[in-house]
Scaffold this motif. Sequence first.
Motif, PDB file in Angstrom:
ATOM      1  N   PHE A  12       8.253  25.725  21.728  1.00 25.71           N
ATOM      2  CA  PHE A  12       7.347  25.760  22.176  1.00 25.71           C
ATOM      3  C   PHE A  12       6.643  27.265  22.589  1.00 25.71           C
ATOM      4  O   PHE A  12       7.358  28.144  22.914  1.00 25.71           O
ATOM      5  CB  PHE A  12       7.056  25.169  23.671  1.00 25.71           C
ATOM      6  N   PHE A  15       2.999  28.833  27.952  1.00 22.00           N
ATOM      7  CA  PHE A  15       2.030  27.809  28.932  1.00 22.00           C
ATOM      8  C   PHE A  15       2.145  28.433  30.228  1.00 22.00           C
ATOM      9  O   PHE A  15       2.507  29.174  30.556  1.00 22.00           O
ATOM     10  CB  PHE A  15       2.614  26.420  28.980  1.00 22.00           C
ATOM     11  N   THR A  50       1.667  24.717  23.075  1.00 18.55           N
ATOM     12  CA  THR A  50       1.872  23.860  24.304  1.00 18.55           C
ATOM     13  C   THR A  50       0.503  23.276  25.005  1.00 18.55           C
ATOM     14  O   THR A  50      -0.069  23.805  25.874  1.00 18.55           O
ATOM     15  CB  THR A  50       2.600  24.386  25.429  1.00 18.55           C
ATOM     16  N   GLY A  75      12.655  22.871  24.278  1.00  9.17           N
ATOM     17  CA  GLY A  75      11.619  23.528  25.372  1.00  9.17           C
ATOM     18  C   GLY A  75      12.404  23.942  26.524  1.00  9.17           C
ATOM     19  O   GLY A  75      13.675  23.512  26.889  1.00  9.17           O
TER      20      GLY A  75
HETATM   21  N1  PCA Z   1       8.463  23.090  28.549  1.00 13.08           N
HETATM   22  C1  PCA Z   1       7.477  22.265  28.982  1.00 13.08           C
HETATM   23  C2  PCA Z   1       6.691  22.519  27.860  1.00 13.08           C
HETATM   24  C3  PCA Z   1       7.018  23.521  26.860  1.00 13.08           C
HETATM   25  C4  PCA Z   1       8.161  23.966  27.422  1.00 13.08           C
HETATM   26  O1  PCA Z   1       8.969  24.861  26.853  1.00 13.08           O
HETATM   27  C5  PCA Z   1       8.060  20.882  29.389  1.00 13.08           C
HETATM   28  O2  PCA Z   1       9.214  20.838  29.704  1.00 13.08           O
HETATM   29  O3  PCA Z   1       7.047  20.371  29.081  1.00 13.08           O
END
Ligand code: PCA
Length: 222
Positions: A12, A15, A50, A75
Amino acid sequence: MRRRDTILLTGFGPFPGVEENASERFVAKLAHLAARRFSAHRVVARILPTEWERGPARLATLYQRERPKLVLHFGVSANATAYVVETTARNACSLSEDAVGAVPAGRLLEPNGPDRRDVPLPAADIVARLTALKIPATTSDDAGSYLCNAVLYRSLELAEEQEIDGVGFFHIPRVIPPALLKSKVERREMRFDWGSALLGGLEIVRTCLGRPPPSRRHVKFL
Ligand code: PCA
């Protein structure tokens, strides 16, 4: 899996609160190693935004374009200190802002979708094989309520529509320390660092391809 079948690895992008997403670098490195180790297959790494809209939409495009047979998502999680092998995706989402400040329209990912979709991978077997390599790992039946869960939920649906051999989701720690030059003592310790993360990633792919664990000799020179 047949020769030249595609293995799709996804990470990802950033975010809120995570400017550099370690999963992005991780899948690029893992794809490089896996392409060499499993050279009968095509290995591609792609980064999903994301974002509630564009994340799952990009994934659907990738399923169409790449026609993968094995799809492994990665992720980061603030709670993870090990590989967390997710076993379930839930039809639920939090009203949290994504990378472009958008929030979902409601608390269900798909108003008419099933409550949950289960991951068709041997999660306990993967954990056992990682643990045997001194790589910390655990299973989880709660992928959270943010984009990781949303992407997994959508991926399991897409996998039903195409002929896919396996779909999995793995949470990794947000910060991955550099690999130590290992002394004998340290080699006996469980530690999640860049070395063990990548070794573990290869072992996950190997397990999903139905291959036996590597011999001890092999591990030493990996
Ligand atoms: N972790 C987030 C969204 C993108 C990421 O690397 C999650 O755990 O939902």
